[in-house]
Design a protein around this motif. Sequence first.
Motif, short mmCIF file in Angstrom:
data_model
loop_
_atom_site.label_atom_id
_atom_site.label_comp_id
_atom_site.label_asym_id
_atom_site.label_seq_id
_atom_site.Cartn_x
_atom_site.Cartn_y
_atom_site.Cartn_z
N TRP A 184 0.89 3.93 -14.76
CA TRP A 184 1.87 3.62 -13.71
C TRP A 184 3.16 4.37 -14.04
O TRP A 184 3.67 4.26 -15.15
CB TRP A 184 2.10 2.11 -13.62
N PRO A 185 3.68 5.17 -13.11
CA PRO A 185 4.77 6.08 -13.48
C PRO A 185 6.16 5.44 -13.56
O PRO A 185 7.11 6.10 -13.98
CB PRO A 185 4.73 7.12 -12.36
N TYR A 186 6.27 4.19 -13.15
CA TYR A 186 7.60 3.56 -13.15
C TYR A 186 7.59 2.36 -14.11
O TYR A 186 6.54 1.78 -14.35
CB TYR A 186 7.95 3.08 -11.73
N ASP A 216 12.54 5.31 1.27
CA ASP A 216 13.77 5.96 0.82
C ASP A 216 14.58 6.31 2.06
O ASP A 216 14.06 6.95 2.98
CB ASP A 216 13.45 7.22 0.01
N ARG A 262 13.40 1.68 -1.87
CA ARG A 262 12.12 1.16 -2.37
C ARG A 262 12.21 -0.32 -2.73
O ARG A 262 11.61 -0.78 -3.70
CB ARG A 262 11.63 1.97 -3.59
N ASN A 304 9.47 -2.09 -4.95
CA ASN A 304 8.03 -1.88 -4.83
C ASN A 304 7.49 -0.79 -5.75
O ASN A 304 6.33 -0.40 -5.65
CB ASN A 304 7.64 -1.64 -3.37
N ARG A 305 8.34 -0.31 -6.66
CA ARG A 305 7.85 0.58 -7.72
C ARG A 305 7.88 -0.10 -9.08
O ARG A 305 7.03 0.14 -9.92
CB ARG A 305 8.69 1.86 -7.77
N THR A 343 4.27 1.08 6.75
CA THR A 343 5.25 0.09 6.28
C THR A 343 5.81 -0.77 7.41
O THR A 343 6.51 -1.73 7.14
CB THR A 343 6.44 0.79 5.59
N HIS A 368 3.20 -1.56 -6.00
CA HIS A 368 2.93 -1.00 -4.69
C HIS A 368 1.94 -1.88 -3.92
O HIS A 368 2.14 -2.22 -2.76
CB HIS A 368 2.38 0.42 -4.84
N LYS A 369 0.88 -2.25 -4.60
CA LYS A 369 -0.12 -3.11 -3.95
C LYS A 369 0.47 -4.50 -3.71
O LYS A 369 0.06 -5.19 -2.77
CB LYS A 369 -1.39 -3.18 -4.80
N ARG A 373 2.12 -4.18 -0.39
CA ARG A 373 1.15 -4.25 0.71
C ARG A 373 0.62 -5.68 0.89
O ARG A 373 0.33 -6.09 2.00
CB ARG A 373 -0.01 -3.28 0.45
#
Lengths: 642, 103
Positions: free
Chosen positions: A17-19, A63, A203, A228-229, A268, A552-553, A556
């Motif tokens: 996960w990048p964040y 964003d 975000r 959401n990140r 979104t 993120h999920k 959603r």
Amino acid sequence: MTKWHDFLEKEGKAPPWPYPIRYDQEQEIETDVLVIGGGIAGCWAAINAARKGVRVALVEKGDTIRSGAGGPGCDHWCNVPANPHSKVDPDEWAKKMTERPGVLGMLQKDPVKCPYGNGIGTQIQCRENYDTLLEMEQMGGKIRDVNDEYKGAEGRYDDTKFMLSPRVSPDHSTEVVIRIWGTTFKPALKKECKRLGVNIYDRVMVTSLLTEGGIQGARVVGATGFNNRTGEFMVFKSKAAVLATAGDFSLWMLNTELAGYNTFRSRTSTGDGVAMAWRAGAELTLMERTGILMLGTGYKHTWYGGAGDASYENIQLVDANGKKLPWPLQGWPDGGAMRPAPEVFEAIRQGIQKGEYALPFYGDFPAMPDIERKVTWKLMLGEESTTKNITNTYEKAGFDPSKHLLQNYNFIEGTSPSHWRNAGGGGPVIDWDLKSTLDGLYVAGEQTFSAGDHSYAAATGRYAGRKAADYSRQTGEGKISKEQVALEKARIYAPIKRSDGIDWKELHAGIARTMQNFCSEFKTELLLNMGLDSLKEMEEVFVPRLYALDPHKLMRSIEDLSLLTHGQIVLNASLARQASSQTLNFFRIDYPEVDPPEWSKFVTIKLGNGKVKTGELPMDYWGDLKANYEAHNKDYTGVYKG
Amino acid sequence: MAQKKIYALPNIITPNTPVIFNPDICDGCNLCVEVCQVDVYIPNPEKGKPPIILHPDECWYGGCCVNDCPRPGAITFNWPVQQRAYWKDKATGKVLRDMTCPQ
């Protein structure tokens, strides 16, 4: 190596996960004005509130640089009767548009009255959106043909270099819509927000409104949300809030894949704003208005899948043998066709079956003079929201508008597409300050039970921003209920505490199926109640099994909860209107009479102590548009002077 | 023939490749990651490389990533097969269709 499975094959593992993950962290932000949604309406609200010198926080799920329906671009600044070339009076135009909104109604000689427009928002748009447009230019948006690219085009005025659109202007009789270079707008709006010191939270999904003492129906004193990140929880404390969120465009969407080009708006747009306003106790109206989603033609949506299949000016339509079709023209002959009235559409359908018109149909670009073709193809389609990449794709594939006819997909895709949508237009009831029925909560843009056009969003956002700023100056701090925050936090984080059960896509499709079965073409009291029962069962059985693997999920998943609430609102609103209505595209089998006069009114619904309460408002509850606008805006100072 | 390692993967979601990156032009600036409305991408763990398409099924073809890309040609739209458009040559009557395959 940009596909996920490419990465897996190369690295032998999934990408991390990048964040940073911050589920256990919480930020509290205090502000005077809180703007929820950073699209066109939200940015304008933030800018105008900040110009009044108050502290502003702007919260956006994507964003702000490109978010919102008008973020990628926009080609028309509609209903701008105060422009120097206009031939209509702003107040008279506002009245006309309120009584029969939409492009279609304006072009019919004897239009069906479509009296469910928002008079207040339309009056604001007609009075203030020319000033708004000039302010857009101050910020760096392009609104004129300054480089003389379109010299000689019909509708271009050499003195101002404005490009007037053929839309709703037969033989230049109104000159009330201006073509714009909308792709330049959103980055300029974000830049201005930053320049004015607006605190932007990108975000971050807002999940609920906080009310004084946590009481449903009390003053709005803030909101909750999460990033959401990173998953970080956010509590916003505000004196006034502006709801500038989008409508909902996927409530009836059954597809779990290939969903992107089946939505009229981005994924979104899940009606979070209406759902949170409802839960806070705001009164809503027109939530029963829904419709068929005529999408999926050509590239993406109808509207440049082929010409003339959307209610925008396009080009002359011809049949497979080159025969002109009776699609109505608007403006002037090369201004193009537009979506036909139902009776014309039916005549064409019958003509097809009798062999009078051969399928498929085409947009006849080569028949247009070069300059008009360039205006349609390059300016209109190049600047409108998501269509630039469509024209680019056509060109790369070898399409040349001077030689080629563009295929239209009307009729050949079938006339009964599979799913419905929220037709846009429902939302909180508002007053002359664009205030909802809750103190401290203002509403702008599409959420004000209106059509979602760009200049409407801009003008009402600008207006709501200044009214919210004024309110925030004369009111004290609100008190946030810790209990309300804790309950919301538990609701939001429930899906990350599980690692199996039901994922967001499955729940989404389940909600959509309920809406399709119980709230689409065939509506009866029994079916609508079955729909409510079905959603309740989902809340009780499936929602407690919802799981999310990352922030993120989680977003959603929480959007699903918005959709579920949205479905309940639509079902309740549909039960409350015990009559059919052509204008609202609303047909009750058990109440077949269409638009009976006694039901010519706004039906309202709200929650009070957790119970649904219905009410009504007269069709002209706003009173005299001109007089009331003036009474409420004595201090309006026009174009911003810096 | 060298044997490629075969993994047990679920079905590939549709669409899988809404855009195609040209790694020779893309410098991994990640502007597309930021302008995307729905967060389709994540930055590549390797700096300077094109982003990873993590949520292709959420792409709504808004086009901000392609339109705002500072290095033209780095990102190309790739429409799903069922969305490929038709047109007709007015002079010859020949029906044409977008059959471009950027990869």
